[in-house]
Design an enzyme around this catalytic site. Structure first.
Site, PDB file in Angstrom:
ATOM      1  CD  GLN A 191     103.916 -37.657  49.931  1.00 46.46           C
ATOM      2  OE1 GLN A 191     103.388 -37.137  48.962  1.00 46.46           O
ATOM      3  NE2 GLN A 191     104.192 -36.965  51.023  1.00 46.46           N
ATOM      4  CG  PHE A 222     107.742 -32.566  45.472  1.00 46.41           C
ATOM      5  CD1 PHE A 222     108.916 -32.304  46.157  1.00 46.41           C
ATOM      6  CD2 PHE A 222     107.818 -33.059  44.180  1.00 46.41           C
ATOM      7  CE1 PHE A 222     110.157 -32.522  45.563  1.00 46.41           C
ATOM      8  CE2 PHE A 222     109.046 -33.283  43.577  1.00 46.41           C
ATOM      9  CZ  PHE A 222     110.229 -33.015  44.261  1.00 46.41           C
ATOM     10  NE  ARG A 304     101.212 -28.003  58.119  1.00 44.50           N
ATOM     11  CZ  ARG A 304     101.991 -28.066  59.202  1.00 44.50           C
ATOM     12  NH1 ARG A 304     102.670 -27.019  59.609  1.00 44.50           N
ATOM     13  NH2 ARG A 304     102.091 -29.179  59.892  1.00 44.50           N
ATOM     14  CD  GLU A 706     105.580 -29.582  54.667  1.00 49.20           C
ATOM     15  OE1 GLU A 706     105.630 -29.934  55.859  1.00 49.20           O
ATOM     16  OE2 GLU A 706     104.524 -29.471  54.044  1.00 49.20           O
TER      17      GLU A 706
HETATM   18  N1  LUZ Z   1      99.790 -33.562  55.899  1.00 53.57           N
HETATM   19  C1  LUZ Z   1      98.841 -33.720  56.828  1.00 53.57           C
HETATM   20  C2  LUZ Z   1     100.670 -32.556  55.953  1.00 53.57           C
HETATM   21  O1  LUZ Z   1      98.031 -34.642  56.717  1.00 53.57           O
HETATM   22  N2  LUZ Z   1      98.795 -32.881  57.873  1.00 53.57           N
HETATM   23  C3  LUZ Z   1      99.648 -31.856  58.019  1.00 53.57           C
HETATM   24  O2  LUZ Z   1      99.569 -31.122  58.983  1.00 53.57           O
HETATM   25  C4  LUZ Z   1     100.618 -31.667  57.010  1.00 53.57           C
HETATM   26  N3  LUZ Z   1     101.465 -30.649  57.067  1.00 53.57           N
HETATM   27  C5  LUZ Z   1     102.351 -30.482  56.110  1.00 53.57           C
HETATM   28  C6  LUZ Z   1     102.391 -31.374  55.054  1.00 53.57           C
HETATM   29  N4  LUZ Z   1     101.565 -32.395  54.984  1.00 53.57           N
HETATM   30 MO1  MOS Z   2     103.368 -33.176  52.454  1.00 48.72          MO
HETATM   31  S1  MOS Z   2     102.769 -31.448  51.612  1.00 48.72           S
HETATM   32  O1  MOS Z   2     102.828 -34.527  51.834  1.00 48.72           O
HETATM   33  O2  MOS Z   2     104.362 -33.004  53.682  1.00 48.72           O
END
Ligand code: LUZ
Ligand code: MOS
Length: 750
Positions: A191, A222, A304, A706
């Protein structure tokens, strides 16, 4: 518009990493992993492996020309274990051979001796021993210690949420080869192509411009490939660089499951205080995040969790602390929701505790505390365009909650072997990377002489449909057929310094960057047309592949306009930059405005429990969700259904187990159960809340990746309610997943 990948996927023509034709003389790598979860390596002997015919080289940390460090946020993770091992499955060596079978066979000949150290898998124990990955953090608002005296009811309890395996259909893999002039090209199933590039440069000790990372598409991710695709990609790059040959690594399912981190399990203590009128006055929680053996993304996930620890509620006095605990498990990592589901489960559990003791349905407590316009979150941001109340009201109306509640209690009163349960789950999810600097993106657009268009951005297609949305953006701006537009692979040489495609923000960030580039090109083309027909650019419009002057069509087609621009030596390429406006966060105060906007919604889930067997059926899922002005309702509905199903899986059946020695017991699909077609809800109804949508969302179409995941949390509480209806003596506990086995024990618990 349909997802443009749909036909490729169903005909098997879509190209994934493993479908890329490899160059002649390509070697295969196999990773040799630690057989122990914690210990000191006293000897490592690779000589027998090396002498097996067909083996080219066995790489260990000693062969690394640069730094033995693949840490994404903090430098605490090695590519290959050096003196100690910290989890079972930690890479120790890479065997590179002419074919995969030989590499695998050779790995069995490696001799490792480990002097065992204490294995810790429990985050609370880790904290007691001072084993933290990073310093703990606390978010506060109001006066928590003063607030308790004003409460009529105070409840305390313990809450546990389990891990979750990503189970992307495509396992981790990479293919790297020398690309000339001292460079290495890496095809990675990641990703975050830039992260792979950066870490490969660090490990090989060459500049980033010598490494090109290319991604076609991922077979699911995911979050499991936000950080954790890096190790395999860097190993392939290391071998390709040192041997000057193409090298490919593909993890088998079991190896992937044992080697990579999961969703973080959390163990939490919670205290909640309410007044008689169901208002939550005080909320206090301490959460122990099970981080695994290295930080990986745990610091960001912890953040988060803190941001979402009060979900969709305004609670004037709150104090939430998260400890990120170091244990001897694979480093836990990003997974859809990124710590938010774990945080939301804690507040919802606290509400359920209160509801039980106060003998009211939990939904009334939820409803009494919904955020309102301009309420302040515990991190300082003011809630705007709040529509959680509207979502709930719409749900109540179309679903007739009170009536259904009555039907369920009538059904339960019949005392058959079945019981039904219902629960409501409101969701408020902040959109933006919590780390402000990551909220930037770039796009590169070429219009070719024949009028076709090529687009590169930092977005990685992983099944979520971002490529389709990007095509829609360009097609809308230029007013051309989507057939003219091609999305190129995601490539670090074309678009540099990208953020991973994550945080539900792939379409927002890359789409907004693309929008800027397309608008610049459009203005330029309008000037070209204006010069041809002798009017001002403001009078020109391009509509359905034709030039219009003040609403009147001309003979000039899109193709002719593009050719004219080219012959007039006008640039047909543009590269653009977007940074989300107005967001900031001050970590020293834990206050700021981290999110561009919030996504709201409410779901209700009804379950039917077989009290003889402990098995259950999700009878119905109904939700009202704020999509904003959806750019692609078909794709968004797919994300909605997939997200909620994955959330239900996390809450009910997906059980990751490690034994005391740190060995994963659920490393195959016979022991790790994920939702299949039979677990799908009997009925799923999703109603869109019609809203205008916020400005920073691309074309006001809200992020969708999400937020729906967390609706699945309702499944846990619905099951709990069904168990309570059968066994009123049971003291509810909060321990996910609520598998049929665990339910059976609770049904007959005294
Ligand atoms: N990835 C990240 C994430 O590096 N920072 C985030 O705030 C985040 N939030 C959701 C999913 N991936
Ligand atoms: Mo994410 S949990 O790679 O948005």
């Amino acid at each position: 518009m349909n997802n443009l990948d749909a036909i490729g996927h169903v005909t098997g023509k879509s190209v994934y990493l493993d479908d890329i034709p490899v160059l002649k003389n390509c070697l295969n790598g196999f990773v040799f992993c630690s057989p122990s979860a914690h210990g000191t390596i006293t000897s490592l002997d690779v000589s027998a492996a090396l002498s097996l015919p067909g083996v080219q080289k066995v790489f260990t940390w000693k062969d690394i020309p640069g730094k033995n460090d693949i840490g994404g946020i903090i430098p605490d993770e090695m590519l290959f274990a050096q003196d100690e091992v910290h989890f079972m499955g930690q890479p120790v060596a890479l065997v590179v051979a002419n074919d995969e079978r030989t590499a695998r066979k050779a790995a069995k000949l490696i001799k490792i001796e480990i002097s065992e150290l204490e294995v810790i898998t429990d985050p609370r124990l880790a904290r007691e021993k001072g084993l933290l990955l990073i310093p703990s953090r606390t978010f506060r608002m109001g006066d928590i210690s003063g607030a308790w005296s004003g409460c009529d009811h105070i409840f305390e309890g313990r809450v546990e949420s389990g891990a979750q395996e990503h189970l992307y259909i495509e396992t981790q893999g990479a293919y790297a080869h020398p690309s000339g002039n001292g460079g290495i090209k890496i095809h990675s199933s990641t990703q975050g192509p830039t992260l792979v590039q950066k870490v490969a440069a660090r490990v090989l000790s060459i500049p980033m411009n010598h490494i090109e990372v290319d991604v076609t598409r991922l077979g699911g991710a995911f979050g499991g490939k936000e950080d954790q695709a890096t190790g395999v990609a860097v190993m392939a790059a290391l071998a390709a660089y040192m041997l000057d040959r193409p090298v490919k690594i593909t993890l088998h399912r079991g190896d992937d499951m044992r080697m990579t981190g999961k969703r973080h399990p959390y163990s939490s203590d919670v205290k909640i205080g309410l007044t008689k009128d169901l208002r939550i006055k005080a909320f206090q929680a301490v959460l122990y995040q099970n981080g695994g053996a290295a930080a990986d993304l745990s610091p960001a996930i912890m953040e988060r969790t803190l941001f979402h620890s009060t979900n969709a509620y305004f609670i004037p006095n709150t104090e939430v602390t998260v400890h990120s605990c170091k244990t001897n498990l694979p480093p836990n990592t990003a997974f859809r929701g990124f710590g938010a589901p774990q945080g939301m489960f804690v507040i919802e559990a606290a509400i359920a505790m209160a509801a039980r003791e106060m003998k009211v349905p939990a939904r009334l407590i939820q409803q009494a505390n919904f955020l309102k316009e301009n309420d302040e979150f515990q991190y300082g941001q003011k809630a705007k365009d709040v529509n959680i109340g509207k979502c709930y009201a719409a749900l109540e109306k179309s679903f007739d909650i009170e009536n259904i509640e009555k039907e369920i209690s009538d059904f339960n009163a019949k005392k058959t072997i079945y019981r039904k349960g219902m629960a409501v789950m409101p969701v408020c999810f902040g959109v933006s990377f919590t780390n402000t600097s990551m909220n930037q993106a770039r796009a590169l657009v070429h219009i070719y002489q024949d009028g076709s268009i090529g687009i590169s951005t930092g977005a990685v297609e992983m099944g979520q449909g971002v490529n389709t949305k990007l095509i829609q953006v360009a097609a809308r701006v230029f007013s051309v057929s989507p057939d003219r537009i091609k999305i190129e692979t995601t490539n670090t040489s074309r678009v540099a310094n990208t953020s991973p495609t994550a945080a539900s923000s792939g379409a927002d960030l890359n789409g907004n960057a693309l929008l800027i580039a397309c608008n610049k090109l459009l203005e330029r083309l309008k000037s070209v047309a204006a010069a041809v027909v002798n009017c001002s650019p403001g009078e020109i419009e391009i509509r359905d592949e034709k030039v219009f002057i003040n609403g009147t069509p001309t003979e000039i087609t899109w193709e002719k306009l593009v050719t004219t621009a080219f012959l007039g030596r006008v640039s047909l390429s543009e590269q653009s930059h977007y940074a989300t406006p107005k967001i900031w966060f001050d970590k020293s105060k834990e206050k700021g405005q981290p999110f561009a906007y919030h996504v709201y919604g409410t779901a209700v889930i009804i379950v039917r429990l077989d009290c003889l067997r402990g098995t259950y059926k999700i009878e119905k899922v109904q939700m009202v969700h704020d999509f904003g002005n959806s750019l692609n309702p078909a794709i968004d509905m797919g994300q909605m259904e997939g997200g909620i199903m994955q959330g239900i899986g996390w809450m009910t059946m997906e059980e990751v187990l490690f034994n005391k020695e740190g060995r994963m017991l659920t490393d195959s699909l016979s022991t790790y159960k994920v939702p299949d077609i039979y677990s799908a809800p009997g009925e799923l109804v999703c109603q869109a809340l019609e809203t205008e949508g916020p400005e920073p969302a691309i074309f006001k179409s809200k992020a969708i990746g999400e937020p729906p995941f967390m609706y699945g949390i309702a499944a846990f509480f619905a099951l709990q309610n069904a168990v309570k209806a059968f066994n009123p003596e049971w003291e509810p506990d909060f321990d996910t997943p609520l598998t049929p086995e665990k339910i059976l024990m609770r049904l007959y618990a005294r």
